[in-house]
Design a protein around this motif. Structure first.
Motif, PDB file in Angstrom:
ATOM      1  N   LYS A 172      55.352 122.068  32.561  1.00  0.00           N
ATOM      2  CA  LYS A 172      54.488 123.198  32.938  1.00  0.00           C
ATOM      3  C   LYS A 172      54.202 124.108  31.748  1.00  0.00           C
ATOM      4  O   LYS A 172      53.098 124.637  31.615  1.00  0.00           O
ATOM      5  CB  LYS A 172      55.144 123.992  34.072  1.00  0.00           C
ATOM      6  CG  LYS A 172      55.126 123.263  35.407  1.00  0.00           C
ATOM      7  CD  LYS A 172      55.612 124.151  36.543  1.00  0.00           C
ATOM      8  CE  LYS A 172      55.482 123.409  37.879  1.00  0.00           C
ATOM      9  NZ  LYS A 172      55.905 124.262  39.013  1.00  0.00           N
ATOM     10  N   ILE A 175      51.454 122.431  29.589  1.00  0.00           N
ATOM     11  CA  ILE A 175      50.139 122.532  30.234  1.00  0.00           C
ATOM     12  C   ILE A 175      49.644 123.978  30.233  1.00  0.00           C
ATOM     13  O   ILE A 175      48.440 124.240  30.129  1.00  0.00           O
ATOM     14  CB  ILE A 175      50.201 121.974  31.674  1.00  0.00           C
ATOM     15  CG1 ILE A 175      50.353 120.448  31.639  1.00  0.00           C
ATOM     16  CG2 ILE A 175      48.965 122.351  32.475  1.00  0.00           C
ATOM     17  CD1 ILE A 175      49.201 119.704  30.972  1.00  0.00           C
ATOM     18  N   TYR A 236      50.049 116.386  32.986  1.00  0.00           N
ATOM     19  CA  TYR A 236      49.531 117.124  34.143  1.00  0.00           C
ATOM     20  C   TYR A 236      49.908 116.455  35.460  1.00  0.00           C
ATOM     21  O   TYR A 236      50.266 117.131  36.428  1.00  0.00           O
ATOM     22  CB  TYR A 236      48.004 117.250  34.031  1.00  0.00           C
ATOM     23  CG  TYR A 236      47.385 118.100  35.108  1.00  0.00           C
ATOM     24  CD1 TYR A 236      47.458 119.494  35.040  1.00  0.00           C
ATOM     25  CD2 TYR A 236      46.732 117.522  36.196  1.00  0.00           C
ATOM     26  CE1 TYR A 236      46.892 120.283  36.026  1.00  0.00           C
ATOM     27  CE2 TYR A 236      46.170 118.307  37.187  1.00  0.00           C
ATOM     28  CZ  TYR A 236      46.250 119.680  37.101  1.00  0.00           C
ATOM     29  OH  TYR A 236      45.702 120.464  38.083  1.00  0.00           O
ATOM     30  N   LEU A 424      46.620 126.455  35.464  1.00  0.00           N
ATOM     31  CA  LEU A 424      46.808 124.997  35.362  1.00  0.00           C
ATOM     32  C   LEU A 424      48.198 124.550  35.814  1.00  0.00           C
ATOM     33  O   LEU A 424      48.318 123.590  36.584  1.00  0.00           O
ATOM     34  CB  LEU A 424      46.541 124.527  33.923  1.00  0.00           C
ATOM     35  CG  LEU A 424      45.128 124.025  33.601  1.00  0.00           C
ATOM     36  CD1 LEU A 424      45.057 123.537  32.155  1.00  0.00           C
ATOM     37  CD2 LEU A 424      44.699 122.916  34.538  1.00  0.00           C
ATOM     38  N   MET A 428      49.795 121.682  39.110  1.00  0.00           N
ATOM     39  CA  MET A 428      50.541 120.448  38.808  1.00  0.00           C
ATOM     40  C   MET A 428      51.347 120.017  40.020  1.00  0.00           C
ATOM     41  O   MET A 428      51.740 120.822  40.858  1.00  0.00           O
ATOM     42  CB  MET A 428      51.485 120.671  37.624  1.00  0.00           C
ATOM     43  CG  MET A 428      50.781 120.851  36.296  1.00  0.00           C
ATOM     44  SD  MET A 428      51.932 121.217  34.960  1.00  0.00           S
ATOM     45  CE  MET A 428      52.818 119.680  34.828  1.00  0.00           C
TER      46      MET A 428
END
Length: 429
Positions: A172, A175, A236, A424, A428
């Motif tokens: 995470k 990303i 991702y 983003l 995920m």
């Protein structure tokens, strides 16, 4: 007050040129002895620290990303990125400087090391900008600050280290840097455009490359785009762990270099040597940091700082501003990895206690470190650009001091709109 002595000892060791791992570890040993007064406890911690700090599967992510960066650099992918970007932005005043920023951003998605990007792009971009009459101030500024994008854009070694130290999801975190990295690249480009519009002497117009020639060169960056696409998709979707993504990325970077006929046997050996050297350096720092963190735990310094803040009844954003200023000042004198390892032992428990998001703070930390890497009086990347591109250090600082405005703006936007970093990761699996 006695607990300040280990910190002072560490600073003195840095000033005397003691290697970072020994300075941190030595200060930790001194601190543990001050707290316990028992050398048996000190020796027990010394016996366990080397194994406990590096015998972690997650740490294998670091050498894999570094190897991916080395193979990408040896394969000449950065040169292709710059050539295509400069052709597409030809005819635009400041186009070569903007092309440098975007080449750094895309190269960052294959390397994750700002120092590597600064070195590579200095060799590629500076000769071209000089040839077309760009000022060394603008050229050095765009290379230096453009290279800091590698801290944000995955795969980022700094993000991996942050995740390991704070026990935050590395996937995470990686990303989370995508959107802020893109935002910073856009603001950097706008900063360059405004700069050369106000003072055109810094960037003469370059001849416009015909569209036919621009389209013909697109194929040269397809391997790089494929590598980036695969890395981001794997991260991702969670199909592969960050370590597996790093291994796949390194393999693909090597395969691309071999397929293009650019990655020689000597290049492979050199990439492996550099990977081992950098990995050992980081692991040694982690061992020293483990010892120092034992001192921090025993002395309860973070808890005491929280108690002081509680008594002062400060707004959490006031505390965050103090943290930001402290990071900015310290990052002027220290490289990214040791800075994170030392400071996070104090700041991370504080920001969790203040209920800030750990992933958001990870991106913010990388932005703050990026500022220090190009700002006087030290600025590690500024030194690299100066040495590699043979530019006077004062000119580098002049350029980066103007371009750093973009990092300030991005930091401000991230504080006002945290979703820039958190959107983003929230999507995920």
């Amino acid at each position: 007050m006695i607990f300040c002595l280990p910190f002072m000892a560490m600073i003195v060791a840095f000033l005397l040129g003691v290697p970072i791992p020994f300075a941190i570890g030595g200060a930790g040993i001194f601190g543990i002895w001050l707290v316990t007064g028992d050398w048996n406890i000190v020796m027990g911690i010394l016996g366990m620290a080397p194994f406990s700090s590096v015998a972690n599967y997650v740490l294998t992510t670091i050498p894999m990303f570094i190897l991916m960066a080395q193979f990408s650099s040896s394969s000449g992918l950065a040169s292709d990125l710059y050539d295509v970007a400069s052709d597409w932005l030809s005819g635009l005043r400041g186009g070569l400087a903007i092309a440098t920023v975007f080449a750094c951003a895309i190269f960052g998605a294959m390397s994750g090391a700002s120092v590597a990007a600064a070195s590579v792009m200095s060799k590629i971009a500076m000769p071209n900008m000089r040839r077309f009459g760009y000022s060394e101030v603008l050229a050095a500024g765009s290379i230096g600050v453009g290279a800091t994008l590698d801290i944000l854009i995955p795969p980022s070694v700094a993000m991996v280290v942050y995740g390991i130290i704070t026990d935050t999801s590395i996937g995470k975190l990686l990303i989370a840097g995508v959107v802020p990295g893109i935002v910073l690249a856009i603001i950097l480009s706008l900063t360059i455009y405004i700069w050369v519009t106000i003072n055109p002497s810094h960037a003469p117009r370059t001849p416009r490359v015909p569209w036919v020639n621009r389209l013909k060169k697109i194929y040269r960056i397809l391997p790089s785009l494929l590598l980036i696409f695969m890395v981001l998709i794997f991260l991702y979707t969670g199909i592969a762990t960050p370590t597996e993504v790093g291994a796949l990325g390194a393999f693909m970077a090597a395969a691309i270099g071999l397929a293009l006929g650019r990655l020689t046997w000597s290049g492979i050996v050199n990439a492996l040597k550099e990977t081992i050297h950098t990995t050992v350096m980081i692991f040694m720092i982690l061992i020293g940091a483990t010892i120092f963190s034992q001192f921090m735990t025993m002395s309860q310094v973070p808890q005491k700082i929280m108690a002081i803040i509680t008594e002062m009844n400060l707004n959490r954003w006031i505390v965050m501003i103090f943290i930001i200023v402290a990071y900015f000042v310290i990052s002027m004198f220290m490289d990214e990895i040791p800075l994170m390892i030392i400071t996070l032992q104090l700041t991370f428990p504080l920001i969790v206690w203040l209920q800030f998001d750990p992933i958001w703070f990870g991106v913010l930390t990388c932005l703050l470190i990026a500022m220090g890497l190009v700002f006087p009086p030290v600025g590690m990347i500024a030194f690299i650009v100066s040495a590699t591109a043979d530019v006077d250090l004062v000119k580098v600082y002049k350029g980066t001091s103007i371009m750093i405005i973009a990092i300030f703006l991005t930091t401000f936007l991230l504080m006002v709109f945290p979703q820039i970093a958190l959107w983003l990761p929230s999507k995920m699996r």
